[in-house]
Scaffold this active site. Structure first.
Site, PDB file in Angstrom:
ATOM      1  N   LEU B  73       0.831  -1.201   0.000  1.00  0.00           N
ATOM      2  CA  LEU B  73       0.000   0.000   0.000  1.00  0.00           C
ATOM      3  C   LEU B  73       0.868   1.253   0.000  1.00  0.00           C
ATOM      4  CD1 LEU B  73      -2.972   0.941   0.329  1.00  0.00           C
ATOM      5  CD2 LEU B  73      -2.420   1.178   2.744  1.00  0.00           C
ATOM      6  N   GLY B 102      -1.863  -8.242   6.293  1.00  0.00           N
ATOM      7  CA  GLY B 102      -1.138  -8.148   7.548  1.00  0.00           C
ATOM      8  C   GLY B 102      -1.429  -6.847   8.270  1.00  0.00           C
ATOM      9  N   GLU B 103      -0.510  -6.448   9.093  1.00  0.00           N
ATOM     10  CA  GLU B 103      -0.731  -5.294   9.961  1.00  0.00           C
ATOM     11  C   GLU B 103      -1.067  -4.037   9.155  1.00  0.00           C
ATOM     12  OE1 GLU B 103       2.509  -3.843  12.089  1.00  0.00           O
ATOM     13  OE2 GLU B 103       1.208  -2.886  13.564  1.00  0.00           O
ATOM     14  N   THR B 105      -2.225  -3.757   6.097  1.00  0.00           N
ATOM     15  CA  THR B 105      -3.512  -3.924   5.426  1.00  0.00           C
ATOM     16  C   THR B 105      -4.671  -3.730   6.401  1.00  0.00           C
ATOM     17  OG1 THR B 105      -2.455  -5.538   3.983  1.00  0.00           O
ATOM     18  CG2 THR B 105      -4.864  -5.555   4.044  1.00  0.00           C
ATOM     19  N   ASP B 127       4.351 -14.448  10.002  1.00  0.00           N
ATOM     20  CA  ASP B 127       5.111 -14.178  11.230  1.00  0.00           C
ATOM     21  C   ASP B 127       4.327 -14.461  12.508  1.00  0.00           C
ATOM     22  OD1 ASP B 127       7.310 -13.387   9.788  1.00  0.00           O
ATOM     23  OD2 ASP B 127       6.757 -11.270   9.771  1.00  0.00           O
ATOM     24  N   ARG B 162      30.502 -29.163  11.681  1.00  0.00           N
ATOM     25  CA  ARG B 162      30.435 -27.765  11.327  1.00  0.00           C
ATOM     26  C   ARG B 162      29.340 -27.047  12.134  1.00  0.00           C
ATOM     27  NH1 ARG B 162      29.957 -27.063   5.038  1.00  0.00           N
ATOM     28  NH2 ARG B 162      32.226 -27.156   5.023  1.00  0.00           N
ATOM     29  N   GLU B 222      15.447 -13.275  11.656  1.00  0.00           N
ATOM     30  CA  GLU B 222      16.135 -12.184  10.934  1.00  0.00           C
ATOM     31  C   GLU B 222      16.150 -10.897  11.738  1.00  0.00           C
ATOM     32  OE1 GLU B 222      14.032 -10.938   7.346  1.00  0.00           O
ATOM     33  OE2 GLU B 222      12.127 -11.505   8.223  1.00  0.00           O
ATOM     34  N   GLN B 274      10.309 -19.731   2.621  1.00  0.00           N
ATOM     35  CA  GLN B 274       9.363 -19.896   3.732  1.00  0.00           C
ATOM     36  C   GLN B 274       7.972 -19.352   3.456  1.00  0.00           C
ATOM     37  OE1 GLN B 274      11.600 -18.702   7.613  1.00  0.00           O
ATOM     38  NE2 GLN B 274      12.895 -18.094   5.909  1.00  0.00           N
ATOM     39  N   ARG B 275       7.844 -18.476   2.485  1.00  0.00           N
ATOM     40  CA  ARG B 275       6.537 -17.830   2.344  1.00  0.00           C
ATOM     41  C   ARG B 275       5.802 -18.195   1.065  1.00  0.00           C
ATOM     42  NH1 ARG B 275       7.458 -12.343   3.957  1.00  0.00           N
ATOM     43  NH2 ARG B 275       5.210 -12.315   3.915  1.00  0.00           N
TER      44      ARG B 275
END
EC number: 2.7.1.11
Lengths: 341, 341, 341, 341
Positions: B73, B102-103, B105, B127, B162, B222, B274-275
């Site tokens: 937006l 989401g938030e 929107t 999330d 490792r 992240e 992931q999305r």
């Protein structure tokens, strides 16, 4: 503290995750000792157990089955156990028993608790039908397996122009059928909670065919049953030795549809594929949390209760409350699915 | 009734399931008309839309992405929209708008609602950080993808002896890191909610090596960040044109560990994997329920609210309540995971 | 050039990948026109077809089923087709027909080719039983699905201490049973190519139980059959209306084992789950290569032949050669598996 | 017979399946003894080994990693080994050594063989770049993982209208990029075998945007490189300590595209996810066959050779032949993929 843990009843993805979590929390944080009884209550009664340390639970988080083995409980042996509950605790030197299991296991847990054994229960059932908890681990995996199977069956049903009746687990409660049916977009869902009329299934399929959609997938819980007198086919078939062979509702309904529709209808019985193998991430998290809270409860002396998911929290609820009534699919959940007959 | 629907913001598995559910419920049960605006609010402002009937939503339940397209937006265009909210509704002849997002929107949805447009919101975020709802669809899929990746990385980390730092999504809330880290048995978890000290990570790895476990997997959101001044590496690197290149916390932490441990440490940035793609059964069910309840709310005239999962129920909650505060990982959830730094 | 394409016979993961590949290669490189006949040869005979351009094949690479629909061929209609083969080509203006299908489809293709229609065939079967090609697409997906199911069943069989008989597809050739049985580590494998003696299965299970391994998973091709006279159970059961109901070898063998072992043995019939849904990467690559080579062959005028995998190469082989003999599992492949009875 | 087995080099799905197969065949059929050296050649040189019986290999068929551990070979230690090759065989009482590994491992195997140690090699590489064998196990799993990731990225790239550059493994040979790129329908593929010009990538993306397809997924092998002088970005970035930080071709190309296109382009580096975890059914079957044939060869005294897949057969080929030349992607395979730059 010395903690005994056992797994009883049928296979359920997430059992190993609980065992691992109990050991991690108990050993690492509290410096407890954990012993695991083999093959469920049988190991408790026969004194078959082994200590479980961090190495024993390495690499089992994503593993199906249970490293402790399991078995169905025999009623008379349970009575025996209850009579000697306190002696047993003394014998094995355990301060608390954490039984992981379904309704039968938890009922036994409650009896042992009443008989004086300190018990903290962990509920387990792929059927998701235990009261007092929003969800049980194993359920999400079962729904995932059933959904993936129906995803695959849909393309086949479509290209073969065929009706498919997919029978999923759920003897007394239809949660797996409801959620996998919704997730896969099944055109019809039959649940144990509401007797269905095969005439309605026939009408739905015919309406689809009339619209040019020449296939249908119907998801049926193994415990679903028709309205009294509405269906010709029952559960019996006779094998060549004259023995009656049980025939599930999926098979019976497919035969019934074939007969009424005059079109091929194939039963697909998913069976035990739903209860084995690697748990989903959801089930691993829930199982891990249940194990963690069981150890916490043990250290608080919060006995006679079991872990339960409520919203986003894991709480302890009385065993008595959990095993009195089965949690079945309520009407409003059926309404949401729309395709429930 | 005439219903407008749009999807805004980033990709999220389950968007198509909501659209499908809205159309199914609205058209089949209520005989409504549904129109879909293209590319989020942009389509609303530009009047780009198309009608959606049952055929348009056939076969999209398991499909990633959104058949309506999406866009971020622009704030000034939103203001414009609010000023003309009632006119727009009249222009497109819609009785209600169902924005899925989401938030941002939902904040826009609230503003449009305040400006007089009948709105029913559907929350969406991988999330899982929207208040007032226990879970959002897309989250379970993201956790599943991250868990499977870490399952694979663990065998490799072990056989290569490792340290691996896996960066997962979650800018402001660490839900994906928390749950995928628990599900995969990550040896350390870093969340945005609690600054971590790299010295603690080093200590954990060294303790593992001392025990003969010559590998470690660390799961980092992240948005995780170190305690002020505790870490040498930051987010900057300079490319050959002298431009600063952002370097995520996963990369920075891997460099830091390598430097402090004197051992190879590899960053793995899971990123957008992931999305996207097919939603899990859990997310399809939740998305389908949200769509169903949004249509119900629309018909009840229950505007200015959004769908929310509470325990096992889907309820309507005020948009105002949902967007005031981010839902972050509380301390008791971190305690359960044990490996959170 | 104008190319006609059709898919015939049962569902097979990879069909859409072939269609897409044909369109991509033909349209992009050669500027051809491609038309797709609907529902297999039926569409050819009835003149039902549509043009296929790049947009029509967008997003179908990973999709199960076939966007063109399919149907089984009726023999008398085939004869009719052969009589009018050249007229048909003229009528639809096609320079070549690319039929994608199994043995029946390719036999028909050969007859049409002999009758003067330029034909380039693409072999398709999940059973992997077409001669002249090392592998067919669809097979890898079927093996993958069956393997994953047995992976799950193994943990369940173990924790329930149960014998499970898993019936997989393969009427005349046992490739799916062989490879999924090997991949899942099935304790016994029964193939159509070699009659088995149930006494050997019983001996294997008893030997396992004697070693303390209280479960077994047996993988049976649907076309496997016992040594004449060695098994009590057959394919018949009588339903309550007195109709004979076919009972597959998996069910019959489970009954037989239960009877002989005195232990529970459960049949699991995987069925159509094996032939639907998203193809594996392997199958998508093979299908894409087949489509590419079919178009190349068409442009070379290399008619009356079909695509075939030989080692790492895709070649063209005569249709005549491909359909004369079924490719069955040879003895040395059975030896490698060790658990073949 | 007494057989020594070891795994060397990087992780590769299927290693455990080979070990299991060697033990099964050797112990069950021939009554051999099998010992496993730990951590590759290091275990051989240091005399660290353990016997492997049927129980040791129970449940490892589907397990990623290697139960024997692995390590990279040190050249000087190899020389030492060669000098003492025959002594070592005597010391451990082994009649044959079966090393499972990639090019380095097999070169070492050849040297040991030349030095008088009876050796039967088993090739292993996810890169599929060993000559003399059509395929190696591990490759199919890597391609599957990369394909699934790109499947997911495509929906996200589309809904975010974004260019994504996915870097997959393959330092010297581009097989993984080729096959996963084909399987996922990547819009561009860059291979080590053919230098690419970023201008061509830019042209492809712009052509897509012009057609209204506002996204693109480009699959790049880690060993791909641009035509000399064609690209501004290189492999270097400078971290804040002034150290040069390697930046893979995926990252460099994304930066380059972003600069040239004036549009966001995101790098996604799949990394080690491709080489860990559960092998596909295909890889389990191939690994199992390789193990079986290695034991057969050992019993035939067929030393100095390794197992190889040729068409549908597993044969033995000279080690010398296998390690002289890398198997790279030939031009005709690039042509089939069409999207290779």
């Amino acid at each position: 503290m010395r903690i005994g843990v056992l797994t009883a009843g049928g296979d359920c993805p997430g059992l190993n995750a609980v065992i691992r979590s109990v050991v991690h929390r108990a050993v690492t944080t509290f410096g407890d000792e954990v012993i695991g009884f083999e093959d469920g209550y049988a190991g408790l009664l026969d004194g078959r157990y082994r200590t479980l340390d961090l190495n024993d639970v390495g690499g089992i988080l994503a593993l199906g089955g249970t490293i402790l083995g399991s078995s169905r409980l025999q009623r008379d042996r349970l009575r025996e156990a209850c009579e000697n509950a306190q002696d047993m605790a003394r014998e094995f030197g355990i301060d608390v028993l954490i039984p992981i299991g379904g309704e039968g296991t938890l009922t036994a847990a409650r009896m042992l608790s009443d008989a004086g054994l300190p018990v903290v229960g962990v509920p387990k059932t792929i059927d998701n039908d235990i009261s007092s908890t929003d969800r049980t681990f194993g359920f999400d995996t079962a729904v995932g397996v059933a959904t993936e199977a129906m995803d695959r069956l849909k393309t086949t049903a479509e290209s073969h122009q065929r009706v498919m009746v997919v029978e999923v687990m759920g003897r007394h409660a239809g949660w797996i059928a409801l959620e996998s049916g919704m997730a896969a977009g099944a055109h019809g869902i039959c649940l144990p909670e509401r007797p269905f009329d095969p005439a309605d299934v026939v009408a739905m399929v015919e309406e689809r065919f009339a619209r040019g959609k020449k296939f249908a997938v119907i998801c049926v819980a193994e415990g679903a049953h028709p309205v009294e007198g509405s269906m010709d086919y029952g559960h019996g078939a006779i094998d060549q030795f004259g023995h009656e062979r049980f025939q599930g509702i999926g098979t019976a309904l497919a035969y019934e549809l074939e007969r009424r529709l005059g079109k091929e209808a194939k039963p697909v019985i998913l069976g035990h594929v739903q209860r084995g193998g690697t748990p989903t991430a959801y089930d691993r998290v829930l199982a891990t949390r249940f194990g963690w809270h069981a150890v916490e409860a043990a250290h608080r002396g919060d006995f006679g209760r079991m872990t339960a998911l409520r919203g986003t929290d894991v709480l302890m609820v009385p065993l008595a409350e959990a095993v009195t009534e089965l949690k079945t699919v309520p009407k409003d959940r059926m309404d949401e699915a729309e395709s429930v007959f």
